[in-house]
Write an enzyme that holds these catalytic residues in place. Structure first.
Site, short mmCIF file in Angstrom:
data_model
loop_
_atom_site.label_atom_id
_atom_site.label_comp_id
_atom_site.label_asym_id
_atom_site.label_seq_id
_atom_site.Cartn_x
_atom_site.Cartn_y
_atom_site.Cartn_z
N GLU A 31 -3.80 -36.83 22.03
CA GLU A 31 -4.31 -35.91 23.05
C GLU A 31 -5.80 -35.64 22.85
O GLU A 31 -6.24 -35.30 21.75
CB GLU A 31 -3.50 -34.60 22.97
CG GLU A 31 -3.87 -33.55 24.00
CD GLU A 31 -2.96 -32.31 23.88
OE1 GLU A 31 -1.93 -32.38 23.20
OE2 GLU A 31 -3.31 -31.28 24.46
N LYS A 51 -2.47 -30.71 15.03
CA LYS A 51 -3.88 -30.62 15.37
C LYS A 51 -4.66 -31.41 14.32
O LYS A 51 -4.36 -31.32 13.11
CB LYS A 51 -4.32 -29.15 15.33
CG LYS A 51 -3.70 -28.32 16.44
CD LYS A 51 -4.22 -28.77 17.80
CE LYS A 51 -3.95 -27.71 18.85
NZ LYS A 51 -4.54 -28.10 20.14
N LYS A 67 -1.77 -27.77 32.31
CA LYS A 67 -1.81 -26.33 32.03
C LYS A 67 -2.28 -25.67 33.31
O LYS A 67 -3.36 -26.02 33.82
CB LYS A 67 -2.83 -26.02 30.92
CG LYS A 67 -2.45 -26.54 29.55
CD LYS A 67 -3.59 -26.30 28.56
CE LYS A 67 -3.21 -26.79 27.17
NZ LYS A 67 -4.37 -26.80 26.25
N ASP A 126 -6.23 -33.54 28.18
CA ASP A 126 -6.00 -32.11 28.35
C ASP A 126 -7.30 -31.53 28.95
O ASP A 126 -7.44 -31.45 30.18
CB ASP A 126 -5.65 -31.50 26.98
CG ASP A 126 -5.53 -29.98 26.98
OD1 ASP A 126 -5.77 -29.35 28.01
OD2 ASP A 126 -5.21 -29.40 25.92
N GLY A 136 0.20 -25.63 26.28
CA GLY A 136 0.33 -24.21 25.98
C GLY A 136 -1.01 -23.61 25.58
O GLY A 136 -1.90 -24.32 25.11
N LYS A 170 3.59 -31.35 17.33
CA LYS A 170 2.21 -31.79 17.62
C LYS A 170 1.32 -31.30 16.48
O LYS A 170 1.35 -30.12 16.13
CB LYS A 170 1.76 -31.20 18.95
CG LYS A 170 0.28 -31.30 19.23
CD LYS A 170 -0.01 -31.00 20.69
CE LYS A 170 -1.05 -29.92 20.87
NZ LYS A 170 -1.35 -29.66 22.29
N SER A 204 3.33 -26.73 18.39
CA SER A 204 1.98 -27.18 18.05
C SER A 204 1.61 -26.58 16.70
O SER A 204 1.63 -25.36 16.54
CB SER A 204 1.00 -26.72 19.13
OG SER A 204 -0.31 -27.09 18.80
N ASP A 213 -3.39 -33.84 18.50
CA ASP A 213 -4.35 -33.28 19.45
C ASP A 213 -5.67 -33.04 18.72
O ASP A 213 -5.73 -32.27 17.76
CB ASP A 213 -3.81 -31.95 20.01
CG ASP A 213 -4.67 -31.38 21.14
OD1 ASP A 213 -5.73 -31.98 21.46
OD2 ASP A 213 -4.30 -30.32 21.68
#
Ligand code: NPQ
Ligand code: MG
Length: 369
Positions: free
Chosen positions: A213, A163, A262, A238, A290, A161, A135, A188
């Site tokens: 996400e 952000k 998670k 998420d 994570g 991934k 990430s 995400d």
């Protein structure tokens, strides 16, 4: 087994580099570590909280409060035969899933050690190594972003991934896709957008992302369902999914096609298993998210991700992605095929290093019968 002693520690770990998301920048990672003692064995757990309520309302402070005032008194001195007993003892308390999950993790570890069985096997996992990705936080410039991705690709990560936040989305993504045409990419937003931004997400469709996400608010399944109809890329939830009930409802109304699991967010590994089973029964992929875990939480994530329904790479990076020094051994290394080995020793399969733990401890307290 009789739970004889529970210790709580507030730890602060220095991050290798600051981690920026749509809700803020973290320079260090605060969380709570739980130590359980029963039958001459020790179990370790990690509450995936942080110092700041940006990802969720839970913090090290709320978790300390709820654990010390409610959860620990409810279980200390009790005889538990399995995790089901633990869940029943806490059933009267609402919320605070990360606090709950950290305590539950310590119990799973303890049970595995008492029985001599790895957590992977207790959970029903099969794989010996699991596919993982990395990430990447929001970077100061697009140029920085491309060089950061390059570093991780060179290190062997085959899935990245990114952000995103309003103003740092499409241009960055288009540049990343141009520079890495074949890389498995996903994004995400950590709930930073609203339905008025739907164009941004529609314009992501040509980029071939694995998934988008948590684009919208965590308490808004309805607008996610509207957005999913407008975009071809699968949406993944998420923050919105705090229980198997949420997962079922989200799938039923079409709010997402993928779920990030998670254990902390959903209140424990037992609830994580239920979500996994639900999604498997409905043919929906899941993957393990994570929370910048120490070696303790990272070991639990690997065990969970060894279950067959975890068909997308997890946000479970090598230990050195986040920490130069960790509190547990052995450290997790990335294999050449972008996988990490699942621990095969009893319980979590890692050993906490007392001196390393002591160095990062800000506060500790022991609770006895
Ligand atoms: C996510 N994690 O999937 C989270 C969010 C996140 C690896 O992207 C301190 C504590 C900092 C918890 C930063 C990843 C955090 C944090 C991000 C959680 O949404
Ligand atoms: Mg997320």
């Amino acid at each position: 087994m009789l739970l004889e002693m529970i210790e709580l520690r507030h730890v602060r770990m220095q991050l290798q580099s600051p981690f920026e998301t749509s809700f803020g920048i973290e320079h260090e990672r605060d969380c709570l570590i739980v130590r359980l003692e029963a039958e001459g064995q020790v179990g370790w757990g990690e509450c995936a909280v942080s110092s700041f309520p940006g990802y969720s309302y839970e913090t090290t402070g709320t978790a300390w409060h709820v654990l010390s005032e409610f959860f620990i008194p409810a279980v200390l001195g009790q005889r538990l035969s399995d995790v089901g007993d633990f869940i029943s003892l806490l059933a009267g308390f609402k919320g605070h899933n990360m606090a709950r999950a950290g305590l539950e993790m310590a119990l799973w570890d303890l049970m595995g050690r008492v029985e001599g069985i790895p957590l992977k096997q207790l959970l029903g996992g099969s794989r010996q190594r699991v596919p993982v990705g990395v990430s990447v936080g929001i970077q100061p410039t697009t140029k920085n972003l491309l060089s950061t991705i390059e570093t991780y690709v060179q290190a062997g990560y085959q899935r990245v991934k990114l952000k995103i936040k309003p103003g740092r989305d499409l241009e960055d993504l288009q540049a990343a896709r141009r520079a890495f045409p074949d890389l498995k990419l996903q994004v995400d937003a950590n709930s930073a957008y609203s339905l008025e931004d739907r164009d941004v997400f529609m314009r992501m469709d040509p980029l071939g992302l694995l998934l988008i996400e948590q684009p919208l608010a965590e308490d808004d399944l309805i607008d996610h369902a509207v957005l999913q109809k407008a975009v071809k890329t699968p949406l993944c939830l998420d923050e919105s999914i705090l229980s198997v009930r949420h997962a079922r409802q989200a799938l039923e109304i079409g709010a997402c096609r993928v779920i990030n699991i998670k254990s902390g967010r959903v209140g424990g590994l037992a609830e994580a298993l239920r979500i996994h089973d639900l999604c498997s029964a409905r043919g929906r992929p899941v993957w393990c998210g994570g929370m910048l875990e120490t070696g303790i939480g990272r070991a639990a994530n690997l065990a969970l991700a060894s279950l067959p329904g975890f068909t997308l790479p997890g946000d479970i990076s090598a230990s050195d992605r986040y920490y130069a020094e960790d509190i547990a051994e052995p450290r997790f290394q990335l294999n050449a095929d972008s996988t990490i080995d699942v621990p095969d020793q009893p319980g979590l399969g890692v050993e906490v290093v007392p001196e390393a733990l002591e160095r990062v401890t800000l506060r500790s307290e022991r609770f006895r019968i």
